[in-house]
Design a protein around this motif. Structure first.
Motif, PDB file in Angstrom:
ATOM      1  N   ASN A 102       5.977 -10.449  16.777  1.00 47.33           N
ATOM      2  CA  ASN A 102       5.933 -11.133  15.724  1.00 47.33           C
ATOM      3  C   ASN A 102       4.495 -11.381  14.995  1.00 47.33           C
ATOM      4  O   ASN A 102       4.130 -12.152  14.993  1.00 47.33           O
ATOM      5  CB  ASN A 102       6.696 -12.362  15.720  1.00 47.33           C
ATOM      6  N   LYS A 137       6.761 -24.667  19.062  1.00 49.82           N
ATOM      7  CA  LYS A 137       7.622 -23.518  18.240  1.00 49.82           C
ATOM      8  C   LYS A 137       6.889 -22.897  17.082  1.00 49.82           C
ATOM      9  O   LYS A 137       7.333 -22.661  16.028  1.00 49.82           O
ATOM     10  CB  LYS A 137       8.908 -24.158  17.836  1.00 49.82           C
ATOM     11  N   ASP A 138       5.340 -22.918  16.873  1.00 52.00           N
ATOM     12  CA  ASP A 138       4.508 -22.269  15.964  1.00 52.00           C
ATOM     13  C   ASP A 138       4.002 -21.033  16.311  1.00 52.00           C
ATOM     14  O   ASP A 138       4.265 -19.935  15.713  1.00 52.00           O
ATOM     15  CB  ASP A 138       3.559 -23.452  15.428  1.00 52.00           C
ATOM     16  N   PHE A 160       3.715 -14.945  16.220  1.00 54.06           N
ATOM     17  CA  PHE A 160       4.316 -16.367  15.686  1.00 54.06           C
ATOM     18  C   PHE A 160       5.724 -16.088  16.221  1.00 54.06           C
ATOM     19  O   PHE A 160       6.490 -15.266  16.489  1.00 54.06           O
ATOM     20  CB  PHE A 160       4.509 -16.041  13.965  1.00 54.06           C
ATOM     21  N   TYR A 161       6.217 -17.619  16.365  1.00 58.97           N
ATOM     22  CA  TYR A 161       7.746 -17.534  16.801  1.00 58.97           C
ATOM     23  C   TYR A 161       8.609 -17.093  15.889  1.00 58.97           C
ATOM     24  O   TYR A 161       9.484 -16.155  16.351  1.00 58.97           O
ATOM     25  CB  TYR A 161       8.189 -18.967  17.216  1.00 58.97           C
ATOM     26  N   LYS A 162       8.276 -17.211  14.677  1.00 58.61           N
ATOM     27  CA  LYS A 162       9.161 -16.792  13.445  1.00 58.61           C
ATOM     28  C   LYS A 162       8.661 -15.750  12.974  1.00 58.61           C
ATOM     29  O   LYS A 162       7.502 -15.681  12.418  1.00 58.61           O
ATOM     30  CB  LYS A 162       9.287 -17.952  12.465  1.00 58.61           C
ATOM     31  N   PRO A 163       9.317 -14.499  12.767  1.00 57.40           N
ATOM     32  CA  PRO A 163       8.798 -13.161  12.038  1.00 57.40           C
ATOM     33  C   PRO A 163       8.428 -13.650  10.599  1.00 57.40           C
ATOM     34  O   PRO A 163       9.151 -14.446  10.125  1.00 57.40           O
ATOM     35  CB  PRO A 163      10.193 -12.518  12.388  1.00 57.40           C
ATOM     36  N   GLU A 166      10.767 -13.563   7.694  1.00 56.23           N
ATOM     37  CA  GLU A 166      11.857 -14.556   7.504  1.00 56.23           C
ATOM     38  C   GLU A 166      11.148 -15.920   6.910  1.00 56.23           C
ATOM     39  O   GLU A 166      11.616 -17.084   6.657  1.00 56.23           O
ATOM     40  CB  GLU A 166      12.281 -14.971   8.972  1.00 56.23           C
ATOM     41  N   TRP A 167       9.918 -15.952   6.770  1.00 57.99           N
ATOM     42  CA  TRP A 167       9.162 -16.996   6.316  1.00 57.99           C
ATOM     43  C   TRP A 167       9.375 -16.911   4.681  1.00 57.99           C
ATOM     44  O   TRP A 167       9.527 -15.962   4.033  1.00 57.99           O
ATOM     45  CB  TRP A 167       7.442 -16.698   6.242  1.00 57.99           C
ATOM     46  N   GLU A 171       5.764 -21.258   2.372  1.00 60.20           N
ATOM     47  CA  GLU A 171       5.808 -22.031   3.766  1.00 60.20           C
ATOM     48  C   GLU A 171       4.489 -22.039   4.430  1.00 60.20           C
ATOM     49  O   GLU A 171       3.719 -21.021   4.649  1.00 60.20           O
ATOM     50  CB  GLU A 171       7.066 -21.160   4.629  1.00 60.20           C
ATOM     51  N   LEU A 173       2.631 -23.056   8.160  1.00 60.80           N
ATOM     52  CA  LEU A 173       2.830 -23.371   9.678  1.00 60.80           C
ATOM     53  C   LEU A 173       1.394 -24.130  10.157  1.00 60.80           C
ATOM     54  O   LEU A 173       0.238 -23.615   9.659  1.00 60.80           O
ATOM     55  CB  LEU A 173       2.678 -22.050  10.310  1.00 60.80           C
TER      56      LEU A 173
END
Length: 234
Positions: A102, A137-138, A160-163, A166-167, A171, A173
């Protein structure tokens, strides 16, 4: 920064969930598992106990911000002298061919430039990994083993945990200074030269394992009690 957020033994920086869980003593209802609502918790797993307390924890040495701005990512660490952070660099996209990480499009894998140098005795290196059981979870550090008896400079790539796709626009972090960031532990380089033998059947081993299971069962499968007896027998 390093005085404010020093490296500490991992057993002094235990996860909050781990510190809050109860230890059930042998002889209690919880240890017997008779009451399904009151059972031994994950804290009593010896594998978890060993990994959360192994080695040292390097905390984040400054606040880090990542913000999605349209199709781009901005980042900032206020402790840097430059307005654009000099403590974050990138391993380019071309280096990540086939790796489903990611990372940031057009940038690659970000890496934190370490304020530390590392040195170990001859024959020993350091294993760097994400402190998994802190369940951050960051960002997630990419693990690696470094021969720190040879190489002294080590930087820390992460994903990143979140691709990024998808941000939401705008947003943010936030990685907070002082929070567990990297877990490190020593390893013996000579162990990498050990040989592995796989036996389909080893009668003596299976007989000993049966005795081990009987011993463990008679002690309510108490790891501390079993471990003490086994060490006394060796």
């Amino acid at each position: 920064m390093l005085e404010l957020y020093p490296i500490k033994p991992a057993n002094q920086v235990l996860p909050d969930w781990y510190k809050k869980q109860k230890i059930s003593k042998r002889g209690s209802v919880a240890y017997s598992n008779l009451n399904m609502s009151d059972m031994k918790q994950a804290k009593q797993c010896p594998a978890i106990q060993d990994i959360v307390s192994e080695g040292f924890i390097i905390p984040a040495w400054q606040d880090i911000y990542f913000i999605k701005d349209g199709k781009l990512m901005s980042w900032r660490t206020y402790a840097d002298k430059d307005e654009v952070s000099s403590s974050i660099q990138f391993q380019g996209v071309g280096q990540l061919t086939g790796m489903p990480t990611n990372h940031l499009p057009n940038y690659g894998i970000p890496k934190l430039i370490s304020p530390y140098l590392f040195s170990t005795p001859k024959g020993y290196g350091i294993y760097f990994t994400d402190p998994f059981y802190h369940f951050r979870k960051d960002i997630k550090m990419l693990p690696g083993k470094v021969e720190t008896d040879i190489w002294k400079e080590v930087n820390f790539p992460f994903e990143f945990y979140k691709p990024f796709e998808e941000w939401k626009n705008g947003e943010t972090l936030f990685v907070k200074a002082g929070e567990p960031l990297i877990q490190i532990s020593l390893y013996d380089k000579n162990l990498d030269k050990a040989k592995l033998n796989i036996n389909s059947v080893d009668k003596n081993f299976l007989e000993q394992q049966e005795k081990n299971q009987i011993l463990s069962s008679t002690l309510s499968q108490s790891f501390p009690a079993y471990k003490k007896l086994k060490e006394d027998m060796l």
